[in-house]
Design a protein around this motif. Sequence first.
Motif, PDB file in Angstrom:
ATOM      1  N   TRP A 100       0.831  -1.206   0.000  1.00  0.00           N
ATOM      2  CA  TRP A 100       0.000   0.000   0.000  1.00  0.00           C
ATOM      3  C   TRP A 100       0.869   1.262   0.000  1.00  0.00           C
ATOM      4  CZ3 TRP A 100      -4.636   0.303  -1.587  1.00  0.00           C
ATOM      5  CH2 TRP A 100      -5.609  -0.671  -1.300  1.00  0.00           C
ATOM      6  N   ALA A 101       1.909   1.275   0.815  1.00  0.00           N
ATOM      7  CA  ALA A 101       2.752   2.466   0.912  1.00  0.00           C
ATOM      8  C   ALA A 101       3.416   2.768  -0.428  1.00  0.00           C
ATOM      9  CB  ALA A 101       3.806   2.274   2.004  1.00  0.00           C
ATOM     10  N   ARG A 102       3.883   1.722  -1.110  1.00  0.00           N
ATOM     11  CA  ARG A 102       4.542   1.922  -2.405  1.00  0.00           C
ATOM     12  C   ARG A 102       3.540   2.382  -3.463  1.00  0.00           C
ATOM     13  NH1 ARG A 102       6.426  -2.276  -4.880  1.00  0.00           N
ATOM     14  NH2 ARG A 102       8.074  -1.148  -6.012  1.00  0.00           N
ATOM     15  N   LEU A 103       2.306   1.854  -3.411  1.00  0.00           N
ATOM     16  CA  LEU A 103       1.283   2.290  -4.357  1.00  0.00           C
ATOM     17  C   LEU A 103       0.909   3.747  -4.112  1.00  0.00           C
ATOM     18  CD1 LEU A 103      -0.690   1.766  -6.635  1.00  0.00           C
ATOM     19  CD2 LEU A 103      -2.282   0.771  -4.964  1.00  0.00           C
ATOM     20  N   ILE A 104       0.769   4.135  -2.849  1.00  0.00           N
ATOM     21  CA  ILE A 104       0.462   5.529  -2.531  1.00  0.00           C
ATOM     22  C   ILE A 104       1.593   6.438  -2.980  1.00  0.00           C
ATOM     23  CG2 ILE A 104       0.097   7.144  -0.615  1.00  0.00           C
ATOM     24  CD1 ILE A 104      -1.325   4.765   0.836  1.00  0.00           C
ATOM     25  N   GLU A 105       2.824   6.003  -2.782  1.00  0.00           N
ATOM     26  CA  GLU A 105       3.976   6.780  -3.234  1.00  0.00           C
ATOM     27  C   GLU A 105       3.967   6.932  -4.756  1.00  0.00           C
ATOM     28  OE1 GLU A 105       8.832   6.729  -2.572  1.00  0.00           O
ATOM     29  OE2 GLU A 105       7.719   4.859  -2.558  1.00  0.00           O
ATOM     30  N   LEU A 106       3.610   5.861  -5.470  1.00  0.00           N
ATOM     31  CA  LEU A 106       3.533   5.934  -6.931  1.00  0.00           C
ATOM     32  C   LEU A 106       2.437   6.908  -7.362  1.00  0.00           C
ATOM     33  CD1 LEU A 106       4.728   4.513  -9.529  1.00  0.00           C
ATOM     34  CD2 LEU A 106       2.680   3.061  -9.451  1.00  0.00           C
ATOM     35  N   ALA A 107       1.307   6.875  -6.659  1.00  0.00           N
ATOM     36  CA  ALA A 107       0.207   7.788  -6.975  1.00  0.00           C
ATOM     37  C   ALA A 107       0.600   9.237  -6.734  1.00  0.00           C
ATOM     38  CB  ALA A 107      -1.019   7.421  -6.143  1.00  0.00           C
ATOM     39  N   GLU A 108       1.361   9.478  -5.685  1.00  0.00           N
ATOM     40  CA  GLU A 108       1.826  10.843  -5.422  1.00  0.00           C
ATOM     41  C   GLU A 108       2.814  11.303  -6.496  1.00  0.00           C
ATOM     42  OE1 GLU A 108       3.263  10.246  -1.425  1.00  0.00           O
ATOM     43  OE2 GLU A 108       1.509  11.265  -0.579  1.00  0.00           O
ATOM     44  N   LYS A 109       3.696  10.410  -6.906  1.00  0.00           N
ATOM     45  CA  LYS A 109       4.702  10.758  -7.915  1.00  0.00           C
ATOM     46  C   LYS A 109       4.057  11.117  -9.248  1.00  0.00           C
ATOM     47  CE  LYS A 109       8.730   8.876 -10.360  1.00  0.00           C
ATOM     48  NZ  LYS A 109       9.630   7.696 -10.477  1.00  0.00           N
ATOM     49  N   HIS A 110       3.041  10.340  -9.632  1.00  0.00           N
ATOM     50  CA  HIS A 110       2.413  10.550 -10.942  1.00  0.00           C
ATOM     51  C   HIS A 110       1.045  11.231 -10.835  1.00  0.00           C
ATOM     52  CE1 HIS A 110       5.399   8.291 -13.310  1.00  0.00           C
ATOM     53  NE2 HIS A 110       5.513   7.528 -12.229  1.00  0.00           N
ATOM     54  N   ASP A 111       0.671  11.645  -9.643  1.00  0.00           N
ATOM     55  CA  ASP A 111      -0.536  12.439  -9.401  1.00  0.00           C
ATOM     56  C   ASP A 111      -1.811  11.749  -9.902  1.00  0.00           C
ATOM     57  OD1 ASP A 111      -2.075  14.517  -8.482  1.00  0.00           O
ATOM     58  OD2 ASP A 111      -1.777  15.763 -10.272  1.00  0.00           O
ATOM     59  N   PHE A 112      -2.122  10.599  -9.311  1.00  0.00           N
ATOM     60  CA  PHE A 112      -3.414   9.963  -9.586  1.00  0.00           C
ATOM     61  C   PHE A 112      -4.044   9.509  -8.274  1.00  0.00           C
ATOM     62  CE2 PHE A 112      -0.280   6.491 -10.317  1.00  0.00           C
ATOM     63  CZ  PHE A 112      -0.752   5.507  -9.449  1.00  0.00           C
ATOM     64  N   LYS A 113      -5.331   9.224  -8.325  1.00  0.00           N
ATOM     65  CA  LYS A 113      -6.072   8.785  -7.144  1.00  0.00           C
ATOM     66  C   LYS A 113      -6.103   7.264  -7.073  1.00  0.00           C
ATOM     67  CE  LYS A 113      -9.126  12.827  -6.696  1.00  0.00           C
ATOM     68  NZ  LYS A 113      -8.605  13.240  -5.385  1.00  0.00           N
ATOM     69  N   ILE A 114      -6.326   6.752  -5.871  1.00  0.00           N
ATOM     70  CA  ILE A 114      -6.455   5.319  -5.636  1.00  0.00           C
ATOM     71  C   ILE A 114      -7.869   5.041  -5.146  1.00  0.00           C
ATOM     72  CG2 ILE A 114      -5.677   3.348  -4.276  1.00  0.00           C
ATOM     73  CD1 ILE A 114      -2.947   4.797  -4.050  1.00  0.00           C
TER      74      ILE A 114
END
Length: 395
Positions: free
Chosen positions: A189-203
Amino acid sequence: MFYPERFSNLPAHAWPRLRALLDVHEGGGPLIQMTIGEPKHAFPAWITDRIVEAAEGFNSYPPNDGSPQLRGAIAGWIKRRYGVDMDADTEVMALNGTREGLYNAVMALCPETKNGERPAVLMPNPFYQVYMIGAISGASDPIMVNATEETGHLPDFHAVDPAVLDRTTACYFCSPANPQGAVASRDYWARLIELAEKHDFKIFADECYSEIYRDTPPVGAMQVVEETGADRNRVAIFHSLSKRSNLPGLRSGFVASGPETIREIKQLRNYAGAPLPLPLQAAAAAVWDDEDHVAENRALYLEKYHIADRILGNVPGYHSPEAGFFLWLPVEDDEEAALKLWKDVGVKVLPGGYLAQDVKGVENPGKKYIRVALVAPKDEMARGLELIRDCLYPT
């Protein structure tokens, strides 16, 4: 006559495909239904009393976002389950089943373009079919990311082309996974949230199977948001009473996120929402407040896990699920296996390929599996599993 082009080429839905495959043949024995994930355990006996007590509410239009009582019960459950305080007025909204919320999420929250390009929406493959239609309805490209044995049956979103990630506006993700029963770790989850922050998308975190597990409660997306200090508005969690409380017909679900995200979801729902009647909302609030029946339900599924392990444990490639109530069983060909089970022994299962799509020339990742629902009464389920073993995996 003219029809929307974006819906004209949709693949046939799983259930019409299954009927077309099986219903032209006679069953080879008394029907054992193991296809649909419709819970058959008893729901709380007192729920009908709550509906009757609140029956006067049928005389009023229900509040679109959920009654204060229901939203408060949901916020209380999130606090007890995940240790996260969420504001019942600004960060929680009741849903008429989570399918409604998951479907509308892209339309409510995702822009029409991103970085000058057509937006993309990521999702696991296999996947809950609503994800794909939600993306298409929001004028976005659905991007299926294979979740296979090699990836631990969870999608590797970090392997997606960075160019696609840069036009991604949202990512659907289900944990515990339907159909495989895999559970995302805190680190995942932490890595997915980090990826979403980097590329600016919602989960969009589909956590509807969160309360059916073996020993350890699955980590929730929102608790990882709190632990990492991420923006709550980036993650929306979706839950339901359907599986947790054996109440698929009550249609009580919710979405919770930061206030900005919930404001946008409410804006669409003001026009397109279909709220639960007030007596049903009153009953749902009581059910969200009670954990005794949930523990009893979980214990019944734990028995079923043990039965499945005993009956199928020697099947090559068998993986006992971490959570949820499906088995994802390996076969040579999904449709051939499903047809053989029906014609030879009267057991109905779902071909795994009906829950997935081909991706860039790679074979549909569900074609080598069947999905088996463990929802029937225990003795019937055990008999079905024995028939599956003897029919498909003879020793």
